[in-house]
Design a protein around this motif. Structure first.
Motif, short mmCIF file in Angstrom:
data_model
loop_
_atom_site.label_atom_id
_atom_site.label_comp_id
_atom_site.label_asym_id
_atom_site.label_seq_id
_atom_site.Cartn_x
_atom_site.Cartn_y
_atom_site.Cartn_z
N VAL A 1 0.85 -1.19 0.00
CA VAL A 1 0.00 0.00 0.00
C VAL A 1 0.88 1.25 0.00
CG1 VAL A 1 -1.85 1.23 1.18
CG2 VAL A 1 -1.73 -1.25 1.34
N GLY A 2 0.65 2.13 -0.96
CA GLY A 2 1.40 3.38 -1.06
C GLY A 2 0.55 4.55 -0.59
N PHE A 3 1.22 5.53 -0.01
CA PHE A 3 0.56 6.75 0.46
C PHE A 3 1.25 7.94 -0.18
CE2 PHE A 3 -0.28 3.52 3.52
CZ PHE A 3 -1.58 3.74 3.93
N ILE A 4 0.47 8.76 -0.86
CA ILE A 4 0.97 9.97 -1.51
C ILE A 4 0.40 11.16 -0.76
CG2 ILE A 4 1.13 11.27 -3.66
CD1 ILE A 4 2.34 8.48 -3.94
N LEU A 5 1.27 12.01 -0.24
CA LEU A 5 0.82 13.19 0.50
C LEU A 5 0.46 14.30 -0.48
CD1 LEU A 5 3.62 13.28 3.23
CD2 LEU A 5 1.50 11.96 3.22
N LYS A 6 -0.76 14.79 -0.40
CA LYS A 6 -1.23 15.88 -1.26
C LYS A 6 -0.58 17.21 -0.87
CE LYS A 6 -4.21 18.07 -4.08
NZ LYS A 6 -3.50 19.29 -4.38
N GLU A 7 -0.18 17.31 0.38
CA GLU A 7 0.39 18.54 0.95
C GLU A 7 1.52 19.08 0.07
OE1 GLU A 7 0.04 21.31 3.94
OE2 GLU A 7 -1.10 19.47 3.78
N ASP B 1 -7.06 18.42 5.20
CA ASP B 1 -8.19 19.32 5.37
C ASP B 1 -9.42 18.71 4.69
OD1 ASP B 1 -10.00 21.41 5.50
OD2 ASP B 1 -8.71 22.88 4.52
N GLN B 2 -10.50 18.56 5.44
CA GLN B 2 -11.72 17.98 4.88
C GLN B 2 -12.25 18.77 3.69
OE1 GLN B 2 -14.39 17.85 8.21
NE2 GLN B 2 -13.79 15.77 8.76
N ALA B 3 -11.97 20.06 3.65
CA ALA B 3 -12.46 20.90 2.55
C ALA B 3 -11.83 20.49 1.21
CB ALA B 3 -12.16 22.37 2.84
N GLU B 4 -10.70 19.78 1.23
CA GLU B 4 -10.04 19.33 0.01
C GLU B 4 -10.65 18.05 -0.55
OE1 GLU B 4 -5.78 18.98 0.43
OE2 GLU B 4 -5.79 20.49 1.99
N LYS C 1 -12.54 18.08 -4.19
CA LYS C 1 -11.62 18.41 -5.27
C LYS C 1 -10.64 17.26 -5.50
CE LYS C 1 -8.18 21.69 -6.87
NZ LYS C 1 -6.81 21.31 -6.70
N THR C 2 -10.10 16.70 -4.42
CA THR C 2 -9.12 15.63 -4.56
C THR C 2 -9.74 14.39 -5.17
OG1 THR C 2 -7.93 16.50 -2.63
CG2 THR C 2 -7.39 14.27 -3.33
N ILE D 1 -8.16 12.39 -8.64
CA ILE D 1 -7.37 11.16 -8.51
C ILE D 1 -8.07 10.01 -9.23
CG2 ILE D 1 -6.31 11.88 -6.34
CD1 ILE D 1 -8.24 10.06 -4.83
N PRO D 2 -7.30 8.99 -9.65
CA PRO D 2 -7.92 7.82 -10.28
C PRO D 2 -8.93 7.15 -9.33
CG PRO D 2 -5.55 7.80 -10.62
CD PRO D 2 -5.84 8.89 -9.65
N LYS D 3 -9.94 6.54 -9.89
CA LYS D 3 -11.03 5.97 -9.07
C LYS D 3 -10.56 4.86 -8.15
CE LYS D 3 -12.46 2.74 -12.58
NZ LYS D 3 -13.45 2.04 -13.27
N GLU D 4 -9.44 4.19 -8.47
CA GLU D 4 -8.93 3.11 -7.63
C GLU D 4 -8.24 3.62 -6.37
OE1 GLU D 4 -7.74 3.56 -10.81
OE2 GLU D 4 -8.98 2.13 -11.89
N CYS D 5 -7.84 4.89 -6.37
CA CYS D 5 -7.11 5.45 -5.23
C CYS D 5 -8.05 5.71 -4.06
CB CYS D 5 -6.44 6.77 -5.61
SG CYS D 5 -5.04 6.58 -6.71
N GLY D 6 -7.54 5.44 -2.86
CA GLY D 6 -8.28 5.76 -1.66
C GLY D 6 -7.94 7.18 -1.20
N LEU D 7 -8.69 7.67 -0.23
CA LEU D 7 -8.46 9.01 0.30
C LEU D 7 -8.47 8.95 1.82
CD1 LEU D 7 -8.05 12.00 -0.46
CD2 LEU D 7 -10.52 12.26 -0.34
N LEU D 8 -7.35 9.32 2.42
CA LEU D 8 -7.19 9.33 3.87
C LEU D 8 -6.97 10.77 4.32
CD1 LEU D 8 -6.64 7.82 6.61
CD2 LEU D 8 -4.24 7.79 5.93
N CYS D 9 -7.72 11.20 5.31
CA CYS D 9 -7.58 12.55 5.85
C CYS D 9 -7.07 12.46 7.28
CB CYS D 9 -8.92 13.28 5.82
SG CYS D 9 -8.82 15.00 6.39
N TYR D 10 -6.06 13.24 7.57
CA TYR D 10 -5.55 13.35 8.94
C TYR D 10 -5.67 14.82 9.31
CZ TYR D 10 -2.44 13.15 12.98
OH TYR D 10 -1.93 13.23 14.25
N SER D 11 -6.63 15.14 10.17
CA SER D 11 -6.88 16.54 10.48
C SER D 11 -7.47 16.68 11.88
CB SER D 11 -7.83 17.15 9.44
OG SER D 11 -9.10 16.56 9.53
N ASN D 12 -7.69 17.93 12.26
CA ASN D 12 -8.28 18.29 13.54
C ASN D 12 -9.61 18.99 13.25
OD1 ASN D 12 -8.83 19.12 16.13
ND2 ASN D 12 -7.03 20.42 16.34
#
Length: 112
Positions: A40-46, A73-76, A79-80, A84-95
């Motif tokens: 599993v790979g993780f790409i940081l959007k930051e 940021d949940q607001a992203e 847009k994200t 991104i390709p449909k196979e990619c997952g989306l993980l948010c780490y925020s407060n």
């Protein structure tokens, strides 16, 4: 003592999440982990443009069976997901509520 960068803190947060799931870190992408018979790979959007993000996703597909894009940021979210390709997952780490940081899986990754 110097304050750690936002990127280092984000990578460390993803490491903790993955180690809790029983994954072991290996080299590749921003972060890559192996476990449960998958890579599993993780790409940081930051601090990445949309084009840089897509380029890194394409490169990560060479070694990763699943890919998550990590946002802070949940607001992203909308847009994200739209770029991104449909196979990619989306993980948010925020407060999101001001009570402390938490992980939210907005979209599960599917095998590439």
């Amino acid at each position: 003592m110097d304050k750690p960068s936002k990127i280092k803190c984000l990578k460390d947060a993803v490491r903790l999440w993955c180690l809790d799931k029983g994954y072991n870190e290996i080299d590749g992408a921003d972060l890559v982990f192996q476990g449960e018979n998958k890579t599993v790979g993780f790409i940081l959007k930051e601090e990445k443009t949309d084009q840089e993000l897509l380029s890194e996703i394409m490169n990560a597909k060479i070694i990763c069976g699943e890919i998550y894009v990590v946002i802070t940021d949940q607001a992203e979210r909308a847009k994200t997901v739209s770029i991104i390709p449909k196979e990619c997952g989306l993980l948010c780490y925020s407060n999101p509520f001001g009570l402390g940081y938490m992980y939210e899986v907005f979209k599960e990754a599917t095998p590439l």
